[in-house]
Design a protein around this motif. Structure first.
Motif, PDB file in Angstrom:
ATOM      1  N   ASP A 278       0.836  -1.193   0.000  1.00  5.69           N
ATOM      2  CA  ASP A 278       0.000   0.000   0.000  1.00  5.69           C
ATOM      3  C   ASP A 278       0.870   1.242   0.000  1.00  5.69           C
ATOM      4  O   ASP A 278       1.807   1.366   0.800  1.00  5.69           O
ATOM      5  CB  ASP A 278      -0.911   0.015   1.232  1.00  5.69           C
ATOM      6  CG  ASP A 278      -1.921  -1.120   1.170  1.00  5.69           C
ATOM      7  OD1 ASP A 278      -2.123  -1.639   0.057  1.00  5.69           O
ATOM      8  OD2 ASP A 278      -2.470  -1.487   2.231  1.00  5.69           O
ATOM      9  N   ALA A 279       0.575   2.144  -0.854  1.00  5.18           N
ATOM     10  CA  ALA A 279       1.337   3.389  -0.930  1.00  5.18           C
ATOM     11  C   ALA A 279       0.885   4.330   0.172  1.00  5.18           C
ATOM     12  O   ALA A 279      -0.314   4.431   0.461  1.00  5.18           O
ATOM     13  CB  ALA A 279       1.123   4.049  -2.287  1.00  5.18           C
ATOM     14  N   PRO A 280       1.810   4.992   0.884  1.00  2.85           N
ATOM     15  CA  PRO A 280       1.416   5.913   1.963  1.00  2.85           C
ATOM     16  C   PRO A 280       0.659   7.113   1.405  1.00  2.85           C
ATOM     17  O   PRO A 280       0.966   7.620   0.336  1.00  2.85           O
ATOM     18  CB  PRO A 280       2.759   6.331   2.567  1.00  2.85           C
ATOM     19  CG  PRO A 280       3.741   6.130   1.464  1.00  2.85           C
ATOM     20  CD  PRO A 280       3.261   4.940   0.690  1.00  2.85           C
ATOM     21  N   GLN A 281      -0.338   7.520   2.217  1.00  2.00           N
ATOM     22  CA  GLN A 281      -1.133   8.660   1.787  1.00  2.00           C
ATOM     23  C   GLN A 281      -0.384   9.959   2.064  1.00  2.00           C
ATOM     24  O   GLN A 281       0.299  10.094   3.078  1.00  2.00           O
ATOM     25  CB  GLN A 281      -2.477   8.672   2.513  1.00  2.00           C
ATOM     26  CG  GLN A 281      -3.365   7.483   2.164  1.00  2.00           C
ATOM     27  CD  GLN A 281      -4.704   7.557   2.863  1.00  2.00           C
ATOM     28  OE1 GLN A 281      -4.929   8.464   3.672  1.00  2.00           O
ATOM     29  NE2 GLN A 281      -5.584   6.614   2.550  1.00  2.00           N
ATOM     30  N   ALA A 282      -0.531  10.902   1.211  1.00  2.78           N
ATOM     31  CA  ALA A 282       0.124  12.197   1.389  1.00  2.78           C
ATOM     32  C   ALA A 282      -0.633  13.024   2.423  1.00  2.78           C
ATOM     33  O   ALA A 282      -1.871  13.007   2.478  1.00  2.78           O
ATOM     34  CB  ALA A 282       0.176  12.928   0.056  1.00  2.78           C
ATOM     35  N   LEU A 283       0.126  13.734   3.300  1.00  2.00           N
ATOM     36  CA  LEU A 283      -0.480  14.571   4.329  1.00  2.00           C
ATOM     37  C   LEU A 283      -0.909  15.899   3.746  1.00  2.00           C
ATOM     38  O   LEU A 283      -0.243  16.444   2.864  1.00  2.00           O
ATOM     39  CB  LEU A 283       0.527  14.803   5.468  1.00  2.00           C
ATOM     40  CG  LEU A 283       0.988  13.549   6.224  1.00  2.00           C
ATOM     41  CD1 LEU A 283       2.032  13.936   7.258  1.00  2.00           C
ATOM     42  CD2 LEU A 283      -0.189  12.849   6.887  1.00  2.00           C
ATOM     43  N   SER A 284      -1.996  16.404   4.281  1.00  2.00           N
ATOM     44  CA  SER A 284      -2.435  17.725   3.873  1.00  2.00           C
ATOM     45  C   SER A 284      -1.621  18.787   4.598  1.00  2.00           C
ATOM     46  O   SER A 284      -0.865  18.495   5.543  1.00  2.00           O
ATOM     47  CB  SER A 284      -3.923  17.904   4.165  1.00  2.00           C
ATOM     48  OG  SER A 284      -4.155  17.814   5.568  1.00  2.00           O
ATOM     49  N   LYS A 285      -1.759  20.014   4.192  1.00  2.00           N
ATOM     50  CA  LYS A 285      -1.013  21.105   4.826  1.00  2.00           C
ATOM     51  C   LYS A 285      -1.441  21.302   6.285  1.00  2.00           C
ATOM     52  O   LYS A 285      -0.606  21.594   7.152  1.00  2.00           O
ATOM     53  CB  LYS A 285      -1.228  22.393   4.038  1.00  2.00           C
ATOM     54  CG  LYS A 285      -0.614  22.363   2.655  1.00  2.00           C
ATOM     55  CD  LYS A 285      -0.802  23.695   1.960  1.00  2.00           C
ATOM     56  CE  LYS A 285      -0.153  23.690   0.586  1.00  2.00           C
ATOM     57  NZ  LYS A 285      -0.325  24.987  -0.115  1.00  2.00           N
ATOM     58  N   ARG A 286      -2.720  21.126   6.579  1.00  5.12           N
ATOM     59  CA  ARG A 286      -3.197  21.303   7.950  1.00  5.12           C
ATOM     60  C   ARG A 286      -2.635  20.217   8.868  1.00  5.12           C
ATOM     61  O   ARG A 286      -2.195  20.499   9.994  1.00  5.12           O
ATOM     62  CB  ARG A 286      -4.723  21.284   7.966  1.00  5.12           C
ATOM     63  CG  ARG A 286      -5.326  21.459   9.355  1.00  5.12           C
ATOM     64  CD  ARG A 286      -6.836  21.522   9.283  1.00  5.12           C
ATOM     65  NE  ARG A 286      -7.277  22.695   8.531  1.00  5.12           N
ATOM     66  CZ  ARG A 286      -8.557  22.982   8.291  1.00  5.12           C
ATOM     67  NH1 ARG A 286      -9.505  22.150   8.731  1.00  5.12           N
ATOM     68  NH2 ARG A 286      -8.881  24.059   7.614  1.00  5.12           N
TER      69      ARG A 286
END
Length: 313
Positions: A278-286
């Motif tokens: 599973d590819a890690p999800q990208a974090l949002s700026k918040r």
């Protein structure tokens, strides 16, 4: 590279004499020549190329021939005589030239007719003057005037006088620009080396550098432009190779794969990497901002703990 864009040809020209003329032209240094077919009025409704392939043996003693082009010279009398035949002739011949036979035809060829070359018989007497405005307009449009030195060599005394007078007038009104030199030699005896022709034309006002351009750069540009008109798109884009059409089955499989991937992404499933994990999800700026704030608080708490322990002791 030297060019001779006028070697007379007709269906009755003997093949051996033509081969002799072409081989002699190659020995003089001409790399490209054009066989000139002078058409007669009225023109055929559906013209066809009359040129036949030269029969040469493949032996080592075969004469060396230059690159051969096909040219048509159309007599121009009025607007209704041959204008509408020019596109059909351009599809058959490599070059198309016109020979104006009247003052109106000459002005029409200079000002508005879409032809690259104006071939005049300078040994004849023209009942009109060459004026600067139409001649310079032709030069500015890229139309060239042809000077055939064999006309002078094979003419009588009156024809030579007309040739000299007409050439001097053309050189004066065009200031020596836009001339292409050719031989118009019916046989090898009438053909001359480029240096001899340039020296001959310089006697009547055509500068030597302009004469050399008439054998080199100007005819080359004319041949290249006419070739692009026939093989390119509107004379601007040259069509080198047509793109191949992809296979229908391969195109359909690619479309199916892309549609399947779109459906999976819409269902909320996680995308996997190349290794199957599973590819890690990208974090949002918040979220990234909250994580940085929490790290700073932990660091400040860790710095205050040793100070409190020291005071208690």
């Amino acid at each position: 590279m030297l060019y001779d864009l006028n070697i007379p040809w007709s269906p009755s020209t003997p093949a051996d004499r033509l081969i002799q003329t072409l081989s002699f032209a190659a020995s003089l240094g001409y790399a490209t020549v054009a066989l000139n077919h002078v058409l007669e009025l009225p023109l055929a409704a559906h013209p066809k190329s009359p040129f036949a392939k030269l029969a040469l043996d493949g032996s080592a003693t075969a004469p060396k021939l230059p690159n051969i082009l096909h040219r048509a010279t159309v007599p121009l009398v009025d607007a209704s005589s041959s204008n509408f035949h020019l596109p059909a002739l351009a599809a058959i011949y490599d070059l198309v030239a016109v020979r104006p036979l009247s003052e109106w035809a000459f002005q029409h060829a200079c000002l508005s007719l879409d032809v690259p070359l104006i071939a005049l018989d300078l040994t004849t007497h023209f009942p009109y003057y060459f004026r600067p405005r139409p001649c310079m307009a032709a030069v500015d449009r890229g139309v060239r005037f042809e000077i055939s030195y064999a006309q002078l060599l094979n003419a009588d005394a009156r024809g030579r006088a007309n040739f000299i007078a007409n050439l001097s007038a053309l050189v004066r009104v065009t200031r020596g620009r836009g001339f292409i030199l050719s031989s118009a030699a019916p046989d090898a005896l009438s053909m001359r080396a480029p240096a001899d022709a340039v020296n001959l034309m310089s006697v009547w006002g055509l500068a030597s550098e302009k004469g050399l351009e008439g054998f080199r750069s100007l005819p080359r540009s004319l041949v290249v432009n006419e070739g692009i008109k026939r093989s390119g798109f509107r004379g601007v884009v040259d069509i080198v190779q047509v793109a191949s059409v992809p296979d229908a089955a391969a195109t359909k499989s690619v479309q199916n794969d892309s549609s399947t991937a779109t459906i999976k992404s819409n269902n909320g499933q996680k995308r996997k990497g190349d290794d199957g994990q599973d590819a890690p999800q990208a974090l949002s700026k918040r979220q990234a901002k909250k994580m940085r704030r929490a790290e700073r608080q932990q660091q400040s708490t860790a710095n205050l703990a040793p100070d409190e322990t020291k005071d208690a002791s």
